[in-house]
Design a protein around this motif. Structure first.
Motif, PDB file in Angstrom:
ATOM      1  N   HIS A 196     -14.008   5.186   5.684  1.00 55.84           N
ATOM      2  CA  HIS A 196     -13.170   6.105   4.920  1.00 55.84           C
ATOM      3  C   HIS A 196     -13.835   7.472   4.780  1.00 55.84           C
ATOM      4  O   HIS A 196     -13.151   8.505   4.768  1.00 55.84           O
TER       5      HIS A 196
ATOM      6  N   GLU B 275      -7.429  11.109  -1.082  1.00 57.28           N
ATOM      7  CA  GLU B 275      -7.231   9.997  -0.152  1.00 57.28           C
ATOM      8  C   GLU B 275      -7.077   8.718  -0.972  1.00 57.28           C
ATOM      9  O   GLU B 275      -7.972   8.345  -1.739  1.00 57.28           O
TER      10      GLU B 275
ATOM     11  N   GLY C   7       0.819  -1.214   0.000  1.00 56.96           N
ATOM     12  CA  GLY C   7       0.000   0.000   0.000  1.00 56.96           C
ATOM     13  C   GLY C   7       0.846   1.256   0.000  1.00 56.96           C
ATOM     14  O   GLY C   7       0.555   2.217  -0.722  1.00 56.96           O
TER      15      GLY C   7
ATOM     16  N   LYS D 166      -6.588   4.659  -1.401  1.00 54.12           N
ATOM     17  CA  LYS D 166      -6.818   3.353  -0.785  1.00 54.12           C
ATOM     18  C   LYS D 166      -6.543   2.272  -1.814  1.00 54.12           C
ATOM     19  O   LYS D 166      -6.867   2.436  -2.999  1.00 54.12           O
ATOM     20  N   THR D 167      -5.949   1.153  -1.390  1.00 55.98           N
ATOM     21  CA  THR D 167      -5.699   0.039  -2.295  1.00 55.98           C
ATOM     22  C   THR D 167      -6.583  -1.139  -1.933  1.00 55.98           C
ATOM     23  O   THR D 167      -6.950  -1.322  -0.776  1.00 55.98           O
TER      24      THR D 167
ATOM     25  N   ASP E 279      -3.125  12.299   2.251  1.00 60.11           N
ATOM     26  CA  ASP E 279      -2.283  11.809   1.154  1.00 60.11           C
ATOM     27  C   ASP E 279      -1.899  12.923   0.180  1.00 60.11           C
ATOM     28  O   ASP E 279      -0.805  12.902  -0.382  1.00 60.11           O
TER      29      ASP E 279
ATOM     30  N   HIS F 288       0.924   4.247  -2.803  1.00 61.26           N
ATOM     31  CA  HIS F 288       0.752   5.644  -2.416  1.00 61.26           C
ATOM     32  C   HIS F 288       1.872   6.502  -3.007  1.00 61.26           C
ATOM     33  O   HIS F 288       1.619   7.558  -3.607  1.00 61.26           O
TER      34      HIS F 288
ATOM     35  N   TYR G 108      -9.640   4.869  -5.020  1.00 65.89           N
ATOM     36  CA  TYR G 108      -9.460   3.437  -4.768  1.00 65.89           C
ATOM     37  C   TYR G 108      -8.673   2.835  -5.934  1.00 65.89           C
ATOM     38  O   TYR G 108      -9.058   2.980  -7.090  1.00 65.89           O
TER      39      TYR G 108
END
Length: 227
Positions: A118, A99, A32, A101-102, A80, A36, A138
């Motif tokens: 989230h 933001e 992750g 997310k993985t 982020d 990012h 995502y």
């Protein structure tokens, strides 16, 4: 912020012991972090090539020294990224939080809207940074697709009612802290990743020992019962 109020009370009550995650979770988090970094670098290059119409700042700090809301509730974190859009004369026209997310391809296939946890997380960031919008990005780790800001479900507008609910939860945590008490555990999968699981000791994480009957194949169990 979400799932367990007891975790929030632990987080604002010193000392703050941190339980280490298993090697499995450390590997997942490492992947992750790499995604990012990759995405943030791409957006930085894109903004630099935009002719000054877009500025992108990665890892935007949130701390009591930088925000009145963070000062009120002792919030320490980082977002982020933040996009700042400017017009042809260089004036700021819009700021959008990012933001990242993985998730796996199976999780991504089921994704219809941002996870409620989230949504609460980014509302804390939006409020602390005074930013009206957030792109919840995502990333599909299998085929590298992602959620677009053109999809209204993933470009969130700050909702004051959601922030009001969050702020009441934070206030409740401080009430428990001031009284020296802990709220009931709210146990579940999130306990596996909790930094305070060793001192909380939730039943959810206790080894599940099966009885001999549970471990026996069904056909052997039927024969044993007949005897």
């Amino acid at each position: 912020m979400s799932k367990c109020l007891r975790k929030l009370v632990y987080g604002i009550t010193p000392p703050r012991p941190v339980s280490k995650n298993s090697p499995f979770w450390r590997r997942k988090f490492a992947v992750g972090h790499m995604v990012h970094d990759w995405v943030q670098k791409d957006f930085t290059r894109w903004a630099e090539n935009s002719g000054q119409t877009v500025h992108f700042e990665r890892e935007v700090k949130i701390s009591p020294a930088l925000s009145a809301v963070a000062s009120l509730w002792e919030i320490h974190s980082s977002a982020d990224g933040v996009f700042t859009l400017r017009d042809s004369e260089g004036y700021e026209t819009l700021r959008v939080l990012l933001e990242i997310k993985t998730m796996s391809k199976d999780e991504f296939a089921k994704l219809k809207e941002p996870d409620p946890d989230h949504v609460e997380q980014v509302h804390v960031y939006m409020k602390a940074l005074n930013i009206p919008f957030c792109w919840v990005f995502y990333w599909n780790k299998d085929n590298h697709t992602y959620t677009s800001p053109a999809h209204e479900k993933f470009l969130l507008n700050f909702d004051p009612f959601i922030w009001e609910r969050i702020e009441k939860r934070i206030a409740a945590a401080y009430e428990f802290k001031d009284k020296g008490e802990l709220p009931d555990r709210e146990e579940g999968f999130h306990c596996e990743l909790c930094a305070w699981k060793r001192i909380c000791q939730p039943q959810y994480l206790e080894p599940k020992v099966k009885s001999m009957a549970q471990m026996m194949p069904k056909n052997m169990l039927r024969k044993a019962r007949k005897k």
